[in-house]
Design a protein around this motif. Structure first.
Motif, PDB file in Angstrom:
ATOM      1  N   ILE A 766       0.862  -1.191   0.000  1.00  0.00           N
ATOM      2  CA  ILE A 766       0.000   0.000   0.000  1.00  0.00           C
ATOM      3  C   ILE A 766       0.889   1.228   0.000  1.00  0.00           C
ATOM      4  CG2 ILE A 766      -1.860   1.194   1.210  1.00  0.00           C
ATOM      5  CD1 ILE A 766      -2.415  -1.497   2.643  1.00  0.00           C
ATOM      6  N   PRO A 767       0.816   2.065  -1.049  1.00  0.00           N
ATOM      7  CA  PRO A 767       1.686   3.239  -1.099  1.00  0.00           C
ATOM      8  C   PRO A 767       1.259   4.296  -0.101  1.00  0.00           C
ATOM      9  CG  PRO A 767       0.187   3.252  -2.953  1.00  0.00           C
ATOM     10  CD  PRO A 767      -0.036   1.945  -2.248  1.00  0.00           C
ATOM     11  N   ALA A 768       2.189   5.141   0.264  1.00  0.00           N
ATOM     12  CA  ALA A 768       1.884   6.258   1.153  1.00  0.00           C
ATOM     13  C   ALA A 768       0.787   7.118   0.537  1.00  0.00           C
ATOM     14  CB  ALA A 768       3.135   7.096   1.389  1.00  0.00           C
ATOM     15  N   GLY A 769      -0.118   7.585   1.384  1.00  0.00           N
ATOM     16  CA  GLY A 769      -1.228   8.390   0.913  1.00  0.00           C
ATOM     17  C   GLY A 769      -2.513   7.625   0.747  1.00  0.00           C
ATOM     18  N   THR A 770      -2.423   6.290   0.768  1.00  0.00           N
ATOM     19  CA  THR A 770      -3.618   5.457   0.660  1.00  0.00           C
ATOM     20  C   THR A 770      -3.829   4.744   1.987  1.00  0.00           C
ATOM     21  OG1 THR A 770      -3.274   5.077  -1.703  1.00  0.00           O
ATOM     22  CG2 THR A 770      -4.713   3.540  -0.543  1.00  0.00           C
ATOM     23  N   PRO A 771      -4.958   4.977   2.656  1.00  0.00           N
ATOM     24  CA  PRO A 771      -5.191   4.302   3.939  1.00  0.00           C
ATOM     25  C   PRO A 771      -5.301   2.794   3.773  1.00  0.00           C
ATOM     26  CG  PRO A 771      -6.667   6.178   3.649  1.00  0.00           C
ATOM     27  CD  PRO A 771      -6.014   5.936   2.328  1.00  0.00           C
ATOM     28  N   ALA A 772      -4.848   2.073   4.770  1.00  0.00           N
ATOM     29  CA  ALA A 772      -4.981   0.620   4.781  1.00  0.00           C
ATOM     30  C   ALA A 772      -6.301   0.243   5.447  1.00  0.00           C
ATOM     31  CB  ALA A 772      -3.821  -0.016   5.536  1.00  0.00           C
ATOM     32  N   ALA A 773      -7.002  -0.698   4.851  1.00  0.00           N
ATOM     33  CA  ALA A 773      -8.282  -1.149   5.407  1.00  0.00           C
ATOM     34  C   ALA A 773      -8.020  -2.209   6.463  1.00  0.00           C
ATOM     35  CB  ALA A 773      -9.176  -1.695   4.300  1.00  0.00           C
ATOM     36  N   ILE A 774      -7.663  -1.767   7.664  1.00  0.00           N
ATOM     37  CA  ILE A 774      -7.338  -2.681   8.765  1.00  0.00           C
ATOM     38  C   ILE A 774      -8.513  -2.702   9.728  1.00  0.00           C
ATOM     39  CG2 ILE A 774      -5.708  -3.219  10.600  1.00  0.00           C
ATOM     40  CD1 ILE A 774      -3.673  -1.464   9.157  1.00  0.00           C
ATOM     41  N   PRO A 775      -9.204  -3.819   9.881  1.00  0.00           N
ATOM     42  CA  PRO A 775     -10.327  -3.867  10.836  1.00  0.00           C
ATOM     43  C   PRO A 775      -9.878  -3.472  12.233  1.00  0.00           C
ATOM     44  CG  PRO A 775     -10.284  -5.832   9.447  1.00  0.00           C
ATOM     45  CD  PRO A 775      -8.999  -5.102   9.183  1.00  0.00           C
ATOM     46  N   GLY A 776     -10.753  -2.790  12.944  1.00  0.00           N
ATOM     47  CA  GLY A 776     -10.415  -2.319  14.274  1.00  0.00           C
ATOM     48  C   GLY A 776     -10.093  -3.430  15.250  1.00  0.00           C
ATOM     49  N   SER A 777     -10.590  -4.652  14.982  1.00  0.00           N
ATOM     50  CA  SER A 777     -10.355  -5.763  15.903  1.00  0.00           C
ATOM     51  C   SER A 777      -8.884  -6.137  15.996  1.00  0.00           C
ATOM     52  CB  SER A 777     -11.170  -6.984  15.457  1.00  0.00           C
ATOM     53  OG  SER A 777     -10.826  -7.365  14.134  1.00  0.00           O
ATOM     54  N   TYR A 778      -8.080  -5.739  14.985  1.00  0.00           N
ATOM     55  CA  TYR A 778      -6.653  -6.063  15.024  1.00  0.00           C
ATOM     56  C   TYR A 778      -5.912  -5.191  16.032  1.00  0.00           C
ATOM     57  CZ  TYR A 778      -6.816  -9.108  10.894  1.00  0.00           C
ATOM     58  OH  TYR A 778      -7.063 -10.129  10.026  1.00  0.00           O
TER      59      TYR A 778
END
Length: 946
Positions: A766-778
């Motif tokens: 994932i390049p800088a500037g693009t948010p990662a879709a990380i579920p909050g449960s992690y």
């Protein structure tokens, strides 16, 4: 007035009827030599010149003075805690006043030793001490008299500054130097933006008085603070450390930065008024430290006197930082001692009552530290939070203000301040900070003034509160029309463009305070100063909700103002734009969506701002995407990205380069007082390498909260910290600019050999500037300013750093080193990194065996996958500077060899030449019965002379 005050004193003594025919002294008279002299004369007359009393009185004027209690005035109460056994504090109606107080004193065998005309409060000293039950009964009896509103003991409690001592202080490293422009706290608040405006508009900010109620003694004043401020100091001597806290707080607000070695406070327009809380110190438990230290006891009367003094001296902002965390009473309250909880809650409610009384006379903003850890459930083990979270008003179990602090006028003119601490990418709520705050501000390792014109780092919500007090002073300077309630609305409404940061260490359901954004609040104050009354009120109310209406669009308040690129354009001017102007140009119909880049909400430092200008915003070409960075938030988007000045709020546009890859544009910083030169948004023009093209070289380290591990990628080779080596099999680009990376597992030559076992997902790049879709449960905080690899299967988020190089190693180890008698026996960092790219220096120390030598530990591979390195996975080196000798046999005879060895085999002493630096590679283990010496290596190039 002072001369009249003295005359009135005589009239009162004669008949007592004329005192309230005159109003209290004018604001500027309090503390002046004339007012103090008249007050001392009047106070002495009330006690017939008794020097035993007068030498313990602190006098501001005939209208305001109090008597300081001492150890001899204390007795043990029914709850086991000290109380003032010889004093009664009465509050009269304005009509009754001193006349009624003196009559009561005569009737009960007491003298008036303190008075606060502004609060109708009188301090009576009994002829002898009485039991606590008897004192309570006496108060109840007096309360029944006509003209008396209340009569109670002079409540004393072990309160002190909300400063985190012991192991907390310095736990996150030092500030960035003696200049406050490099102090992370000033950067995180955005103070440099305020300074820049003030310096460019010298003399335009209205001078504003700030009152600091704390521990002060005049002998401890500081050269960086304005000389001779209005002050009320206790009589007599006191411990040297009593002033340190008050000076530190004052320095954060108002140091002037007019000395080469000085520091700079938040508010350039601050004028100080300070008053000391009365205290006595004795061995009562922990206070300003841990159990066993001396405890400071402060009482109701002296604190109310201090508050009254600064307010009646003209303070528009009053800073308070009382706390109880480290005191015995505070611990008892946390553990559920109902008697102590009630006592401390009453003390807190009394302070709120006093502030309410003063607010009936003057409009000012009360700023209070939230306190340190007295509300943290994990700390106290209770199902409900207990009072006091702060000592300006008590809080109920739901963490809501109750009692006097909830009532108007104090309810909307009190800001409770929690603390932030530095974190990756910016800051987060400090783990020690109570969760009852309106806003949070920098409170960890804050550099400010201390005694003897020095500077020191301190930690606690006491250090956070003056950041907000200084900000409030600057707001009143920018817009003197602001009321205290409006100033609070601006501070709270501009805190964070993203949802509030969560309380670090708590579960996801418990949130703490939004983080103060001083630059954004100051920008709003500059705007309101130019508005007419009607639109101004409505605009401020919108800001208090966090967003304002621009055309028909809700625009977050921190995004208002003018944003300028650094430097000048071809016309000799700065390129600037404003979002309000842009939205007005669009004529409505624009949707603005703000999303914190950390999906867990724990840090909420930067945000993605999407402007949907056409269509449904489903397609990339239908939206304008910006990245918003509040002051203090770090942006590191990798190589080729423009530099950011973290002292300012910034906006950078995320555009889309060739191949659909995101490109971070030049940061435009909030420029206070500037006007936009064009309403169109500037687009990013500089492209970065696409991760989809396989440009993945780097050291990929685990992010905070991620599973341990990490990889080094060099070309197609993937070196895991566990020692395994894999190969990149394929990189599959996606439409959103990310790419999925598969690797050939260690031990296999291709994926085709055994599909499903030989191929393994490294993760999504994932390049800088693009948010990662990380579920909050992690529970993993994204780092959106950096290139990342996210593997949902392993819960591993890796963040790219540059590949390690020889320059990352200590100068003593660089270059090539070889034995003089064997050119094949060599060591170099370059060769080590070529064969083991994951190597790094894990430890450096002075040698315990050879005086003058230095020992280095190199971690070659993380063979446990835990971020640690075992002996088997390490290499140990010893560096001998010029002049350092080695005699292995002599070391054995002296018992200086490790493991108790007394002889060496082999012994390379003869090959050591002390006239040159040498390096030896130590064996990982000594298995033989004799010490195994190592052959010395000599530098042959690339670093000679080190």
């Amino acid at each position: 007035m002072i001369i009249i005050g003295a005359a009135v004193a005589l009239a009162v003594l004669a008949g007592g009827a004329l005192w309230w025919a005159l109003k209290p002294a004018a604001q500027h008279d309090l503390g002046s030599p004339e007012a103090v002299s008249a007050g001392e004369e009047f106070a002495a007359d009330l006690v017939d010149g008794d020097s035993a009393v007068t030498q313990r009185q602190t006098v501001a004027s005939p209208d305001l003075f109090h008597y300081s209690f001492d150890e001899e005035d204390l007795a043990e109460g029914a709850d086991g805690y000290p109380f003032v056994a010889n004093q009664l504090v009465i509050r009269t109606t304005p009509e009754a006043g001193l006349t009624e107080a003196r009559e009561i004193a005569d009737d009960i065998g007491a003298r008036v030793v303190g008075l606060n005309i502004f609060l109708d409060q009188y301090q009576l000293l009994l002829d002898e001490a009485v039991a606590q039950d008897d004192l309570t009964a006496l108060g109840d009896e007096v309360s029944q008299r006509s003209g008396v509103a209340a009569a109670e003991e002079n409540l004393v409690t072990a309160m002190g500054p909300a400063e985190a001592g012991g192991e907390w202080a310095g736990a996150w490293g030092p500030a960035l130097g003696p200049d406050s422009a490099g102090n992370w706290g000033m950067q995180a608040l955005g103070a440099p933006a305020i300074w820049e405006y003030a310096d460019a508009h010298e003399g335009e900010l209205a001078p504003t008085t700030v009152g600091v109620v704390d521990a002060f003694y005049k002998k401890q004043w500081h050269a960086d603070l304005a000389p001779d401020p209005t002050s009320l100091l206790p009589s007599g001597e006191a411990d040297e450390d009593s002033s340190t806290h008050g000076l530190h707080v004052s320095g954060t607000i108002a140091t002037r930065h007019d000395r080469p070695t000085g520091i700079r406070g938040v508010a350039p327009n601050a004028e100080l008024s300070y008053a000391s809380t009365g205290e006595i110190r004795g061995d009562h438990g922990g206070f300003w430290g841990w159990a066993g230290d001396k405890v400071g006891l402060i009482d109701r009367v002296s604190t109310d006197t201090a508050l009254t003094f600064v307010v009646e001296s003209g303070a528009k902002v009053v800073n308070m930082s009382f706390g109880a965390t480290s005191s015995e009473e505070g611990r008892k309250a946390q553990e559920g001692d109902e008697a102590v909880q009630e006592k401390m809650a009453q003390w807190a409610d009394d302070r709120a009552e006093a502030l309410n009384g003063l607010l009936e006379r003057h409009d000012f903003l009360a700023v209070s530290a939230a306190g340190n850890d007295s509300c943290i459930e994990e700390e106290i083990g209770n199902e409900e939070r207990v009072a006091p979270c702060t000592v300006v008003g008590s809080f109920d179990a739901g963490n809501e203000l109750k009692g006097a602090a909830q009532r108007t006028p104090l309810g909307n003119r009190l800001i409770v301040v929690g603390a932030t601490t530095p974190a990756d990418g910016g800051f987060e709520i400090g783990w020690f900070s109570n969760g009852n705050a309106d806003v949070a501000a920098p409170g960890t390792d804050i550099l400010s003034a201390v005694a003897d014109d020095g500077y020191d780092l301190k930690t606690g919500t006491s250090m956070a509160a003056p950041h907000v007090s200084g900000l409030a002073v600057a707001l009143f300077g920018a817009d003197p029309q602001l009321t205290a309630a409006e100033a609070k609305k601006l501070i709270v409404g501009t805190a964070n463009a993203a949802p509030a940061a969560r309380w670090d260490g708590q579960d996801d359901e418990k949130t703490s305070a939004p983080i103060a954004n001083g630059a954004a609040a100051f920008q709003i104050a500059l705007m309101t100063a130019e508005m007419d009354e009607g639109p101004r009120k409505g605009f401020i109310d919108q800001v208090s909700s966090g967003a304002v209406t621009a055309s028909d669009t809700e625009l977050p308040a921190p995004l208002l103002g003018t944003w300028c690129a650094p430097g000048e354009n071809g016309d000799g001017q700065a390129d600037c734009f404003d979002l309000q102007g842009h939205l007005a140009e669009q004529g409505g119909g624009v949707q603005v969506v703000v999303t914190p880049d950390d999906p867990t909400g724990r840090e909420s430092i930067s945000s993605t701002v999407v402007l949907c200008e056409e269509g449904s915003c489903d397609e990339r070409d239908e939206r304008v995407q910006l990245r918003y960075f509040p002051p203090g938030a770090v942006s590191d988007a990798g190589s080729g990205s423009p530099a950011h000045d973290v002292s300012y709020p910034r906006i950078a546009e995320v555009a889309w380069g060739e191949g659909g890859n995101p490109v971070m544009g030049e940061p435009y910083r909030l420029t206070l007082g500037a006007e936009g030169t064009f309403p169109e948004l500037p687009f990013a023009s500089e492209e970065r390498p696409s991760l989809a093209d396989g440009a993945l070289d780097g050291a990929w380290r685990p992010a905070a909260g991620s599973a341990p591990g990490g990889v080094i990628i060099r070309g197609d080779d993937v070196f895991r910290t566990s020692g395994q080596t894999e190969k990149i099999f394929q990189v599959t680009p996606d439409d959103d600019g990310t790419a999925f990376v598969d690797v050939i597992a260690a031990g296999y030559s291709s994926c085709a050999a055994e599909v499903g076992s030989a191929c393994a997902p490294l993760g999504r790049a994932i390049p800088a500037g693009t948010p990662a879709a990380i579920p909050g449960s992690y529970g993993i905080a994204d780092v959106p300013d950096r290139d990342r690899i996210w593997n949902a299967q392993s819960g591993e988020l890796l963040v790219r750093e540059p590949l390690p190089s020889a320059a990352d190693f200590p100068a003593e180890l660089r270059g090539e080193w070889c034995a003089k008698n064997d050119s094949e026996e060599c060591f170099s960092v370059e060769a080590l990194l070529e064969s083991t790219p994951t190597a790094f220096v894990s430890g450096t120390s002075d040698s315990e065996e050879v005086q003058g030598a230095k020992d280095f530990s190199l971690c070659l591979v993380d063979d446990l996958g835990s971020g640690e390195c075992t002996t088997a996975a390490s290499q140990f080196l010893r560096y001998f500077p010029v002049g350092t000798e080695w005699d292995c046999a002599e070391a054995g005879r002296k018992g200086e060899l490790p493991y108790g060895f007394t002889s060496c085999d082999p012994d390379f002493t003869a090959e050591h030449d002390p006239s040159e630096p040498r390096l030896i590679v130590l064996p990982n283990h000594q298995h033989d019965k004799q010490y195994v010496d190592s052959v010395p290596l000599y530098r042959t190039g690339d670093g000679a002379g080190q």
